[in-house]
Design a protein around this motif. Structure first.
Motif, PDB file in Angstrom:
ATOM      1  N   THR A 147      11.907 -12.712  15.735  1.00  0.00           N
ATOM      2  CA  THR A 147      11.544 -12.761  15.029  1.00  0.00           C
ATOM      3  C   THR A 147      11.351 -13.175  14.024  1.00  0.00           C
ATOM      4  OG1 THR A 147      13.191 -11.174  13.295  1.00  0.00           O
ATOM      5  CG2 THR A 147      11.735  -9.946  15.187  1.00  0.00           C
ATOM      6  N   GLY A 148      11.132 -13.663  12.679  1.00  0.00           N
ATOM      7  CA  GLY A 148      10.654 -14.667  11.727  1.00  0.00           C
ATOM      8  C   GLY A 148       9.603 -15.638  11.150  1.00  0.00           C
ATOM      9  N   VAL A 149       9.156 -15.935  10.330  1.00  0.00           N
ATOM     10  CA  VAL A 149       8.567 -17.126  10.248  1.00  0.00           C
ATOM     11  C   VAL A 149       8.888 -18.684  10.041  1.00  0.00           C
ATOM     12  CG1 VAL A 149       7.273 -16.272   7.925  1.00  0.00           C
ATOM     13  CG2 VAL A 149       9.483 -17.715   7.707  1.00  0.00           C
ATOM     14  N   THR A 150       7.426 -19.889  11.355  1.00  0.00           N
ATOM     15  CA  THR A 150       8.341 -20.458  12.239  1.00  0.00           C
ATOM     16  C   THR A 150       7.898 -21.933  11.346  1.00  0.00           C
ATOM     17  OG1 THR A 150       5.857 -20.561  13.051  1.00  0.00           O
ATOM     18  CG2 THR A 150       7.733 -19.306  14.548  1.00  0.00           C
ATOM     19  N   SER A 151       7.906 -21.564  10.248  1.00  0.00           N
ATOM     20  CA  SER A 151       7.543 -22.568   9.843  1.00  0.00           C
ATOM     21  C   SER A 151       7.893 -22.937   7.927  1.00  0.00           C
ATOM     22  CB  SER A 151       6.493 -23.428   9.238  1.00  0.00           C
ATOM     23  OG  SER A 151       5.631 -22.899   8.943  1.00  0.00           O
ATOM     24  N   VAL A 152       8.617 -23.914   7.288  1.00  0.00           N
ATOM     25  CA  VAL A 152       8.601 -23.612   5.574  1.00  0.00           C
ATOM     26  C   VAL A 152       7.834 -23.628   5.037  1.00  0.00           C
ATOM     27  CG1 VAL A 152       8.933 -24.984   3.060  1.00  0.00           C
ATOM     28  CG2 VAL A 152      10.720 -25.112   5.811  1.00  0.00           C
ATOM     29  N   ALA A 153       6.526 -23.665   5.277  1.00  0.00           N
ATOM     30  CA  ALA A 153       5.045 -24.185   4.700  1.00  0.00           C
ATOM     31  C   ALA A 153       4.605 -22.129   4.850  1.00  0.00           C
ATOM     32  CB  ALA A 153       4.223 -24.902   5.802  1.00  0.00           C
ATOM     33  N   GLU A 154       4.523 -21.737   6.252  1.00  0.00           N
ATOM     34  CA  GLU A 154       4.281 -19.943   6.480  1.00  0.00           C
ATOM     35  C   GLU A 154       5.153 -19.647   5.767  1.00  0.00           C
ATOM     36  OE1 GLU A 154       4.939 -17.406  10.707  1.00  0.00           O
ATOM     37  OE2 GLU A 154       5.047 -19.815  10.659  1.00  0.00           O
ATOM     38  N   GLY A 155       6.751 -20.198   5.377  1.00  0.00           N
ATOM     39  CA  GLY A 155       6.509 -18.388   5.129  1.00  0.00           C
ATOM     40  C   GLY A 155       7.345 -19.143   3.070  1.00  0.00           C
ATOM     41  N   GLU A 199       1.421  -1.493   0.158  1.00  0.00           N
ATOM     42  CA  GLU A 199       0.168   0.050   0.481  1.00  0.00           C
ATOM     43  C   GLU A 199       1.335   0.915  -0.366  1.00  0.00           C
ATOM     44  OE1 GLU A 199      -2.494  -0.265   3.265  1.00  0.00           O
ATOM     45  OE2 GLU A 199      -4.107  -1.956   2.830  1.00  0.00           O
ATOM     46  N   ALA A 200       2.474   1.305   0.618  1.00  0.00           N
ATOM     47  CA  ALA A 200       2.929   2.422   0.219  1.00  0.00           C
ATOM     48  C   ALA A 200       3.464   3.048  -0.722  1.00  0.00           C
ATOM     49  CB  ALA A 200       3.869   2.055   1.411  1.00  0.00           C
ATOM     50  N   ILE A 201       3.871   1.814  -2.144  1.00  0.00           N
ATOM     51  CA  ILE A 201       4.244   1.656  -3.069  1.00  0.00           C
ATOM     52  C   ILE A 201       3.579   2.321  -3.759  1.00  0.00           C
ATOM     53  CG2 ILE A 201       5.818   0.750  -4.653  1.00  0.00           C
ATOM     54  CD1 ILE A 201       7.216   1.075  -1.881  1.00  0.00           C
ATOM     55  N   ALA A 202       3.723   3.253  -4.566  1.00  0.00           N
ATOM     56  CA  ALA A 202       2.788   3.708  -5.711  1.00  0.00           C
ATOM     57  C   ALA A 202       2.775   2.912  -6.799  1.00  0.00           C
ATOM     58  CB  ALA A 202       2.516   4.994  -6.324  1.00  0.00           C
ATOM     59  N   LEU A 203       1.590   2.441  -7.852  1.00  0.00           N
ATOM     60  CA  LEU A 203       2.396   1.500  -9.712  1.00  0.00           C
ATOM     61  C   LEU A 203       3.189   2.130 -10.068  1.00  0.00           C
ATOM     62  CD1 LEU A 203      -1.466   0.538  -9.521  1.00  0.00           C
ATOM     63  CD2 LEU A 203       0.426  -0.797  -8.746  1.00  0.00           C
ATOM     64  N   ASP A 204       3.307   3.944  -9.940  1.00  0.00           N
ATOM     65  CA  ASP A 204       4.358   4.600 -10.920  1.00  0.00           C
ATOM     66  C   ASP A 204       5.208   4.545  -9.988  1.00  0.00           C
ATOM     67  OD1 ASP A 204       4.073   5.929  -8.940  1.00  0.00           O
ATOM     68  OD2 ASP A 204       3.457   7.645 -10.915  1.00  0.00           O
ATOM     69  N   GLN A 205       5.892   3.882  -9.270  1.00  0.00           N
ATOM     70  CA  GLN A 205       7.280   3.557  -8.047  1.00  0.00           C
ATOM     71  C   GLN A 205       7.989   2.292  -8.459  1.00  0.00           C
ATOM     72  OE1 GLN A 205       6.262   4.822  -4.676  1.00  0.00           O
ATOM     73  NE2 GLN A 205       5.971   6.643  -5.529  1.00  0.00           N
ATOM     74  N   PRO A 206       9.559   2.580  -8.631  1.00  0.00           N
ATOM     75  CA  PRO A 206       9.715   1.233  -8.212  1.00  0.00           C
ATOM     76  C   PRO A 206       9.190   0.126  -7.535  1.00  0.00           C
ATOM     77  CG  PRO A 206      11.494   2.649  -8.265  1.00  0.00           C
ATOM     78  CD  PRO A 206       9.592   3.624  -8.275  1.00  0.00           C
ATOM     79  N   PRO A 207       9.609  -1.194  -7.966  1.00  0.00           N
ATOM     80  CA  PRO A 207       8.789  -1.790  -6.398  1.00  0.00           C
ATOM     81  C   PRO A 207       9.737  -2.329  -5.553  1.00  0.00           C
ATOM     82  CG  PRO A 207       9.848  -2.910  -8.584  1.00  0.00           C
ATOM     83  CD  PRO A 207       9.536  -1.976  -9.199  1.00  0.00           C
ATOM     84  N   LEU A 208       9.673  -2.450  -4.232  1.00  0.00           N
ATOM     85  CA  LEU A 208      10.488  -2.477  -3.126  1.00  0.00           C
ATOM     86  C   LEU A 208      10.663  -4.625  -2.825  1.00  0.00           C
ATOM     87  CD1 LEU A 208      11.520  -1.446  -0.456  1.00  0.00           C
ATOM     88  CD2 LEU A 208       9.340  -1.978   0.709  1.00  0.00           C
ATOM     89  N   SER A 209      11.797  -4.448  -2.808  1.00  0.00           N
ATOM     90  CA  SER A 209      12.512  -5.714  -2.629  1.00  0.00           C
ATOM     91  C   SER A 209      12.062  -6.148  -1.232  1.00  0.00           C
ATOM     92  CB  SER A 209      13.777  -5.961  -3.354  1.00  0.00           C
ATOM     93  OG  SER A 209      14.442  -5.752  -4.703  1.00  0.00           O
ATOM     94  N   ILE A 210      11.649  -7.859  -1.004  1.00  0.00           N
ATOM     95  CA  ILE A 210      10.771  -8.074  -0.298  1.00  0.00           C
ATOM     96  C   ILE A 210      12.183  -9.119   0.106  1.00  0.00           C
ATOM     97  CG2 ILE A 210       9.666  -8.803   1.585  1.00  0.00           C
ATOM     98  CD1 ILE A 210       8.787  -5.721   0.852  1.00  0.00           C
ATOM     99  N   VAL A 211      12.758  -9.757   1.206  1.00  0.00           N
ATOM    100  CA  VAL A 211      13.444 -10.995   1.967  1.00  0.00           C
ATOM    101  C   VAL A 211      11.974 -11.314   2.751  1.00  0.00           C
ATOM    102  CG1 VAL A 211      15.851 -10.321   1.264  1.00  0.00           C
ATOM    103  CG2 VAL A 211      15.046 -10.141   3.236  1.00  0.00           C
ATOM    104  N   VAL A 212      11.681 -12.793   2.973  1.00  0.00           N
ATOM    105  CA  VAL A 212      10.641 -13.572   4.252  1.00  0.00           C
ATOM    106  C   VAL A 212      12.337 -13.611   5.415  1.00  0.00           C
ATOM    107  CG1 VAL A 212       9.915 -15.501   4.191  1.00  0.00           C
ATOM    108  CG2 VAL A 212       9.227 -14.525   2.587  1.00  0.00           C
ATOM    109  N   ASP A 213      11.911 -13.500   6.937  1.00  0.00           N
ATOM    110  CA  ASP A 213      12.387 -12.993   7.802  1.00  0.00           C
ATOM    111  C   ASP A 213      12.044 -14.533   8.556  1.00  0.00           C
ATOM    112  OD1 ASP A 213      14.238 -12.979   9.762  1.00  0.00           O
ATOM    113  OD2 ASP A 213      12.967 -11.668  11.168  1.00  0.00           O
ATOM    114  N   THR A 214      13.430 -15.279   8.707  1.00  0.00           N
ATOM    115  CA  THR A 214      12.386 -16.650   9.129  1.00  0.00           C
ATOM    116  C   THR A 214      13.487 -17.046  10.792  1.00  0.00           C
ATOM    117  OG1 THR A 214      13.742 -17.338   6.944  1.00  0.00           O
ATOM    118  CG2 THR A 214      12.779 -19.209   8.177  1.00  0.00           C
ATOM    119  N   ASP A 215      12.925 -17.525  10.977  1.00  0.00           N
ATOM    120  CA  ASP A 215      13.558 -17.806  12.686  1.00  0.00           C
ATOM    121  C   ASP A 215      14.300 -19.037  12.766  1.00  0.00           C
ATOM    122  OD1 ASP A 215      13.649 -17.872  14.956  1.00  0.00           O
ATOM    123  OD2 ASP A 215      11.707 -18.309  16.092  1.00  0.00           O
TER     124      ASP A 215
END
Length: 376
Positions: A148-156, A126-142
């Motif tokens: 912090t982080g997801v606690t299972s592979v399925a959740e990730g 929601e913070a990124i307008a469609l005409d803006q560059p995409p924001l890169s995301i990594v999934v944080d893993t416990d």
């Protein structure tokens, strides 16, 4: 190594307690970790949460780091303003205002951030307008720290799919920081904890590949486990404390009994303010100058023989000496090795950076509260 001569000359007018950096040792540590990474074929994204300094980030980039990891949005803002590239925010955020700040930064300097919940993904999109560059995301893993982080592979995998479903976002990979492993003194136990984390990340990466979401980035690792982490599955290491070292890392040994291959470069300079008791003196560096969430300083420069430090309140510490050892005089200055380097640094506003007969002042630009103070 810093010498008593420097304490009595170029540092003599510095008000104590003061944070002092041995620039020679700092540079050797940076180069040594860079060489380890090159030999291992892994990239470095050193963590700015340790130093909070533009100048040190530039030294790390100059030595070959691909970018810098950050723990706070403020650190990202500081380093972006200084032109430091390829920043990674390692701590998930929730506040829409922080996502807005990240979106604004991403428009001019592409960022990567770590998230661990679908609501965070929705807020980031929601913070990124469609005409803006995409924001890169990594999934944080416990991977064992239970912070912090997801606690299972399925959740990730589900979270990675959610990221990939948003055109404003780009799924970049996975993060797993085994903070629980970094300070384990016994080498076999430390290696086992690091391998457990690595195995979890390998399983996660394999599951992502099966759904055509192969991670480009596998980021994590740390100073205490850098040897184990450099053999995979990490593509980059978020090492931080190696540049300074501290009393906690001084306890770490390998299978041969040798310590980590880095030198102490961070000290708190203190002045002896009381000498009225046998076998001990009081210095003007206590809990407001040295972090308490770790062992007390174990390396003390500027004293004759062996000394031990203990905290004695907000403003004071005690140096204790064995019988027969000459105690420092009233007004004499000493250098105390850092207790826990990251929070010790956050207690100070400046580094006094010493190299031979010269001293520079480097600001600790991203201390907690700096942004609020700057906008008042």
């Amino acid at each position: 190594m810093l010498a008593v001569l420097q304490i009595d000359t170029i540092l003599r007018e510095v008000d104590t307690p003061a944070l002092v950096v041995d620039l020679g040792a700092l540079g050797r540590n940076i180069e040594k970790m860079a060489a380890i990474a090159r030999r291992s074929g892994v990239s470095l994204r050193p963590h700015a949460k340790t130093h909070k300094s533009v100048e040190i980030a530039r030294l790390q980039i100059g030595a070959g780091a691909l970018g810098i990891a950050c723990a706070t949005v403020g650190e990202v803002e500081m380093l972006t303003a200084a032109g430091i590239p390829n920043l990674l925010l390692t701590a998930p955020v929730v506040d829409p205002a922080k996502f807005a700040r990240l979106a604004a930064l991403n428009r001019t300097s592409p960022l990567t951030i770590a998230l661990d919940h679908v609501e965070q993904v929705r807020a980031a999109a929601e913070a990124i307008a469609l005409d803006q560059p995409p924001l890169s995301i990594v999934v944080d893993t416990d991977v064992g720290q239970a912070r912090t982080g997801v606690t299972s592979v399925a959740e990730g995998v589900a979270l990675a799919r959610a990221i990939a479903s948003h055109p404003q976002l780009r799924f970049a990979g996975i993060q797993g920081f085994a903070g629980n492993a970094q300070h384990i003194p016994e080498p076999l136990a430390r290696s086992a904890a690091a391998e457990k984390a690595a195995a979890m990340l390998r399983d996660f990466a394999a599951a992502l590949a099966e759904v055509n979401l192969r991670p480009t980035i596998v980021t994590g690792g740390g100073t205490g486990t850098h040897v184990q982490d450099s053999v995979g599955p990490y593509t980059e290491l978020q090492v931080g404390s190696y540049i300074f070292m501290d009393a906690d890392y001084a306890r770490i040994v390998d299978e041969t009994g040798a310590g980590l291959p880095f030198e102490p470069s961070l000290f708190v300079m203190a002045t002896v303010v009381s000498v009225n008791r046998a076998n001990e003196v009081t210095v003007d560096a206590g809990t407001k100058a040295l972090a308490t969430n770790g062992p007390p300083p174990c390396k003390i420069l500027g004293v004759a023989g062996r000394a031990a430090y203990r905290f004695a309140g907000d403003e004071h510490g005690i140096l204790t000496f064995p019988d027969g050892v000459r105690q420092p005089a009233l007004g004499q200055r000493v250098l105390l090795g850092a207790s826990h380097c990251d929070p010790t640094i956050n207690l100070h506003a400046f580094y006094h950076v010493v190299e031979e007969a010269e001293m520079q002042i480097w600001p600790i630009a991203a201390r907690y509260g700096w942004r609020e103070a700057a906008t008042r």
